[in-house]
Enzyme design. Structure first.
Site, PDB file in Angstrom:
ATOM      1  N   GLU A 110       0.811  -1.223   0.000  1.00 15.85           N
ATOM      2  CA  GLU A 110       0.000   0.000   0.000  1.00 15.85           C
ATOM      3  C   GLU A 110       0.848   1.279   0.000  1.00 15.85           C
ATOM      4  O   GLU A 110       0.375   2.330   0.430  1.00 15.85           O
ATOM      5  CB  GLU A 110      -0.938   0.001   1.198  1.00 15.85           C
ATOM      6  N   HIS A 129      -0.112   5.333   7.734  1.00 11.09           N
ATOM      7  CA  HIS A 129      -1.288   4.516   7.416  1.00 11.09           C
ATOM      8  C   HIS A 129      -1.388   3.457   8.500  1.00 11.09           C
ATOM      9  O   HIS A 129      -0.406   2.791   8.816  1.00 11.09           O
ATOM     10  CB  HIS A 129      -1.171   3.859   6.040  1.00 11.09           C
ATOM     11  N   HIS A 131      -4.249   0.690  11.007  1.00 15.50           N
ATOM     12  CA  HIS A 131      -5.519  -0.003  11.206  1.00 15.50           C
ATOM     13  C   HIS A 131      -5.913   0.182  12.676  1.00 15.50           C
ATOM     14  O   HIS A 131      -6.402  -0.736  13.330  1.00 15.50           O
ATOM     15  CB  HIS A 131      -5.396  -1.488  10.848  1.00 15.50           C
ATOM     16  N   HIS A 200     -11.205  -0.760   6.908  1.00 17.23           N
ATOM     17  CA  HIS A 200      -9.768  -0.937   6.736  1.00 17.23           C
ATOM     18  C   HIS A 200      -8.967  -0.181   7.810  1.00 17.23           C
ATOM     19  O   HIS A 200      -8.296  -0.809   8.621  1.00 17.23           O
ATOM     20  CB  HIS A 200      -9.392  -0.467   5.325  1.00 17.23           C
TER      21      HIS A 200
HETATM   22 ZN   LIG Z   1      -3.766  -1.063   5.315  1.00 15.45          ZN
END
Ligand SMILES: [Zn+2]
Length: 269
Positions: A110, A129, A131, A200
């Site tokens: 990603e 980024h 979760h 996500h």
């Molecule tokens: Zn991710």
């Protein structure tokens, strides 16, 4: 004789093919912006460890920083658990998220999240980024994430939600695995510091590593506290826009304080 000749031909052919491949790779790999300041690399390693220490990332998630020597480059670890990242794992990427010098190291699937946000936002110097667990419910329900207290005042003005199914027009594996999805996410983020990703996680941006780490930690904290406040029942009073603006201006100036503490704790492990 014949097998030997064939063997030699095959060897020469294979060596030529390897040479051609190596040249093609050398030509297609972007040029380096040069070595970054070792203290910035140390901060990037610390950011990885802090985010793990604070429960924002686990075995997954990533943090990057824009290269100070070239705005078209950014630095991020090879694909690995953030808690284990060392300076030797840091790789350089261009904004297409192509590695400058991969040397066999694998990249995060990603990584396009980072490249496309740096391309869209000249003010952004660091991207996370994650979760982050408490944040997930706010990406899948109709309850918007809002600033509950002064520490998360940067959430004032709204937190957009990226829906990958809407962006791609079809069901996906939920991963931002190509530049087009990265662009769509950057578009949803707009000028904001945080965007949620339905089903996500989240993306958080800032003008420095300490700020993006601070925002990631307090986005998780706000989500947890907001769910608790909502569970108490009755109306919840959030910071209004003016309170959020004022609190962001004052609290935003104190980030070196928690950063030094988090860094010391995370690097001591
Ligand atoms: Zn991710």
């Amino acid at each position: 004789m014949r097998p030997t000749t064939l063997g030699r031909r095959a060897f020469v052919g294979g060596a030529l093919a390897a040479l051609v491949t190596a040249r093609a790779l050398a030509q297609s790999a972007p040029a380096s912006a040069g070595p970054a300041d070792p203290t910035l690399i140390d901060d990037l390693v610390a950011a990885n460890r802090i985010l793990a220490d604070q429960g924002v990332v686990d075995g997954y998630g990533h943090v990057s920083v824009r290269h100070p020597g070239d705005p078209q480059r950014y630095l991020m670890s090879r694909s690995m658990a953030p808690e284990l990242v060392t300076a030797a794992d840091v790789m350089e990427y261009d904004l297409d998220s192509s590695a400058v010098d991969a040397r066999g190291r694998t990249s995060y699937l990603e990584r396009f999240i980072h490249g496309e946000i740096y391309r869209a936002r000249a003010d952004v110097k660091a991207v996370v980024h994650n979760h982050s667990p408490s944040v997930i419910p706010f990406g899948v329900s109709t309850v918007p994430l809002r600033p509950l207290y002064h520490m998360s005042a940067f959430l004032g003005g709204g937190v957009p939600v990226f829906d990958i199914k809407v962006a791609s027009g079809q069901a996906t594996d939920m991963l931002v695995r190509d530049p087009a999805l990265g662009r769509a996410l950057a578009q949803t983020l707009g000028a904001r510091p945080v965007a949620l990703m339905r089903g996500h996680g989240a993306v958080v941006v800032g003008d420095s590593l300490p700020r993006v780490v601070f925002r990631s930690v307090y986005t998780e904290m706000n989500a947890r506290l907001q769910a608790q406040a909502l569970a108490l029942g009755g109306p919840v009073t959030y910071l209004d826009d003016e309170e959020a603006r004022r609190a962001e201006a004052s609290v935003g100036g104190t980030i070196p304080r928690p950063w030094e503490l988090w860094k010391k704790k995370a690097l001591a492990r």
